[in-house]
Design an enzyme around this catalytic site. Structure first.
Site, mmCIF file in Angstrom:
data_model
loop_
_atom_site.group_PDB
_atom_site.id
_atom_site.type_symbol
_atom_site.label_atom_id
_atom_site.label_comp_id
_atom_site.label_asym_id
_atom_site.label_seq_id
_atom_site.Cartn_x
_atom_site.Cartn_y
_atom_site.Cartn_z
ATOM 1 N N HIS A 447 0.802 -1.313 0.081
ATOM 2 C CA HIS A 447 -0.225 0.129 0.106
ATOM 3 C C HIS A 447 0.842 1.224 0.069
ATOM 4 C CE1 HIS A 447 -3.159 2.998 1.965
ATOM 5 N NE2 HIS A 447 -3.817 2.263 0.867
ATOM 6 N N HIS A 604 -7.233 12.911 2.729
ATOM 7 C CA HIS A 604 -6.693 11.392 2.280
ATOM 8 C C HIS A 604 -5.384 11.369 3.132
ATOM 9 C CE1 HIS A 604 -4.994 8.152 -0.125
ATOM 10 N NE2 HIS A 604 -6.387 7.655 0.463
#
Length: 703
Positions: A447, A604
């Protein structure tokens, strides 16, 4: 610099912390989606922005049911009665989720029916029923049905010779009851509304009819000779989470493709029906689909408001937020110029901090990779890709680099949820172009957001690196708030090279200088720094902790924050989504504040700031504070070394927690409260609008 990879994680001392100190993860997520819905309900926002938030709310809830609620049902079915950290059993959480979802979905439907739809109609954008369509318009719609709709419809009957058909997840369907005029027998049939056709069909310039209404008006053509007695719209949500066994990892692509086929046949977890549905059709659907009545949502027309994106895309700028075009980072282009910046040259001069979407992604990160691909002195490019688009200029740059003879490695995470199929497609495209594509480590998702360019500069090879908080996705980079650094720092280059070696080979390195890397050192590194702030506070030195992330549920980190609060350390948590912290509890978390900001852009970025006795330490990166991020993913955080960059993140925290900033605050009972301007002489400041204004007035090259 503390090497957080050295030593054992410090186990939390729970004796002085009360039980019930964690808010339930699933209920906290629903509270986040409620905040999205509150934006749709806010009549101060432009109408099409409100319609957008209604669509986002629906998409969010769909994914929540497909994954999280499906997981709850799976645990209930298998008899796994382990309590969550909140103290609730899976059945208790499931019941609470269903009750909260019922309320929220009705609020969504009522917001559209009673507020947004009438508001749009007043502005000339109407969504009407078939009965409200003029005769001339019906002729036009009937021609559309005959040419575009009828050929792709497949009515499926249910009788002794035809079992109840499979209903695909998230598809919109018509439950139809017909009667044979000769025998008097009533029969059930299902007609799927084609997902390949527009959900809202144009009739006139700005009038729309739902596709299911058009189909319903022509059911006699699908069942000639039969009497159509009734029809009702319904929709099923299924368990669509994908699980790939580690044993399949050697042939991961094929294993994942098999799982994607199985996904379509997951068990139902939710049934949505129109509130006008007849009792016997309702009973038939419940029985055949195997859902309980508590999992049925009877809602006003129309179901599935994701279709509102059709309206959002209309060319009505007067009903949307003012347009915003990002500008080239000031650190990349100090004066306005139409010439694309030389990113590599700027990186040789200084470390660059990027803040998207305010800083253009295309003239920074995208330009960085495109420039590297074309530079004859660049020898190699290494890149992680978690989510991107098939037509991405990032993918094109990697292909160009490989075709020009450079060594290119792409670490593709094909297990990125709901992007698996797309990722498989462009991973194979990269392979065909000569890019070395690898798929990470067994049992871990990759990720982290890393890019490394190796350039021959005569006397030495120099690594140019980008480390970010968001995906290399040019389209979402306009909608997501993210941060990143561009740097030629030697320590970062060595750290990033070691991460890539670990991902593509057999490196066991877990020691880094400017990085914290999960699953080895992010949790322990953050906990160690939290405890260091406690020591600073005890010594009378500056101490403060400020976190910004999407979600925080990790019990060890939260307990460390509780213990810091018990010592008097101020703790601010800026979270977009899930938060298991209970702030403001006497004797446990009195110095903790939790705030959420939602708006035009999706917040984010992940930023972790420590006062550190007057020498602030700030980390940015890909990791949220969740078990999956800290234990089951490869994540990276990088420290900011430039005092100006530290000051930038500091000012963002100051603005986010200012008393006059529009936001939601979390109380100790787990309830979110939207801040009001009561007692203030001026309206609350929208932080994102303020940052847009700052960019607009600073000048510089536009994207």
């Amino acid at each position: 610099m503390i090497d957080a990879a050295v030593g054992e994680e410090i186990s939390p001392t729970e004796d002085d912390l009360p039980t019930g100190r964690f808010i339930d993860r699933e209920l906290s997520w629903l509270a986040f989606n409620q905040r999205v819905l509150e934006l749709a309900e806010d009549d101060r926002l432009p109408l099409l922005e409100r319609a957008k938030f209604l669509a986002i709310f629906g998409s969010n809830l769909d994914e929540f049911y497909m994954v999280r609620v499906a997981g709850l049902k799976r645990r209930i079915a298998t008899g796994i009665a382990v309590r969550a950290a909140s103290g609730l059993l899976p059945r208790e959480v499931h019941d609470a989720v269903l009750a909260a979802s019922q309320e929220l979905m009705h609020r969504q439907a009522e917001c559209f029916r009673d507020d947004v739809a009438p508001g749009l109609a007043a502005q000339g954008i109407e969504v009407v029923r078939w009965d409200d369509v003029a005769e001339s318009e019906r002729i036009e719609l009937s021609a559309f049905f005959a040419d575009k709709v009828y050929p792709v419809l497949t009515p499926l009957a249910v009788d002794p010779a035809h079992p109840f058909p499979y209903i695909s997840g998230l598809s919109l369907n018509l439950a139809v009851v017909v009667r044979n005029p000769h025998t008097g027998n009533e029969l059930f049939a299902r007609v799927k509304v084609p997902p390949s056709l527009p959900r809202f069909v144009h009739v006139g310039r700005s009038r729309f009819v739902t596709l299911e209404d058009v189909i319903a008006a022509h059911l006699d053509q699908l069942f000639p000779g039969m009497e159509v007695l009734e029809h009702h719209t319904f929709r099923v949500t299924r368990n669509e989470d994908v699980e790939v066994e580690e044993d399949d990892a050697e042939n991961l692509l094929k294993a994942l493709e098999r799982e994607l086929m199985r996904r379509r046949f997951g068990p139902p977890v939710r049934l949505e029906v129109e509130e006008t549905i007849s009792p016997h059709v309702y009973d038939l659907l419940v029985r055949e689909l195997g859902v309980t009545t508590s999992e049925v949502f009877q809602l006003p027309w129309p179901l599935d408001l994701r279709g509102l994106w059709t309206l959002v895309d209309l060319d009505r700028e007067d009903l949307k937020d003012p347009p915003f075009v990002p500008k080239t980072s000031r650190e990349l282009a100090e004066v306005e110029s139409s010439k694309a910046p030389d990113v590599l040259e700027a990186m040789r001069t200084k470390e660059v901090l990027l803040h998207h979407p305010y800083d253009s992604f295309s003239t920074s990160v995208q330009r960085f990779l495109e420039q590297a691909a074309a530079d004859p002195k660049v020898l190699a490019i290494k890149q992680t890709l978690y989510r991107t688009s098939g037509d991405s200029p990032i993918v094109d740059a990697l292909i160009d680099a490989a075709q020009s003879g450079k060594q290119v490695l792409a670490l593709v995470e094909i297990k990125a949820r709901f992007d698996e199929e797309a990722n498989i497609t462009w991973a194979r495209k990269l392979e065909r172009a000569g890019v070395h594509v690898v798929y990470g480590l067994v049992g871990l998702k990759t990720h982290c957001k890393l890019s490394m360019v190796v350039r021959d500069e005569g006397e030495r090879l120099v690594r140019y690196c980008h480390i970010g908080t968001g995906n290399y996705h040019p389209k979402t980079a306009r909608l997501y708030e993210d941060m990143g650094i561009l740097t030629t720092d030697t320590a970062v280059g060595i750290d990033v090279a070691n991460v890539f070696n670990q991902l593509s080979g057999y490196s066991m390195n877990t020691s880094y200088e400017r990085l914290l890397v999960a699953p080895h050192s992010i949790r322990s590194g953050l906990v160690e720094r939290i405890e260091r702030e406690v020591a600073h506070h005890r010594a009378g030195q500056p101490a403060r902790i400020r976190f910004k992330c999407n979600s925080i549920v990790d019990e060890r980190v939260i307990d460390a924050l509780y213990r810091a609060s018990q010592e008097g350390v101020p703790v601010d948590v800026w979270v977009r989504g899930i938060c298991a912290i209970r702030p403001g509890v006497q004797g446990m978390s009195e110095t903790i504040r939790v705030r959420s900001i939602l708006g035009r852009f999706l917040e984010h970025s992940r930023v972790y700031e420590f006062a550190n006795a007057g020498e602030p330490e700030v980390w940015i990166g890909s990791a949220d504070l969740m078990h999956r991020n800290l234990d089951r993913r490869v994540e990276t955080l990088v420290s900011l070394n430039d005092p100006a960059h530290v000051a930038t993140t500091n000012s963002l925290f100051d603005m986010a927690f200012a008393e006059n900033t529009a936001a939601w605050d979390l109380d100790s009972d787990g309830m979110w409260h939207r801040r009001a301007a009561a007692g203030l002489s001026e309206p609350l400041i929208d932080m994102q609008s303020q940052l847009i204004s700052n960019v607009t007035h600073r000048g510089g090259t536009v994207q």
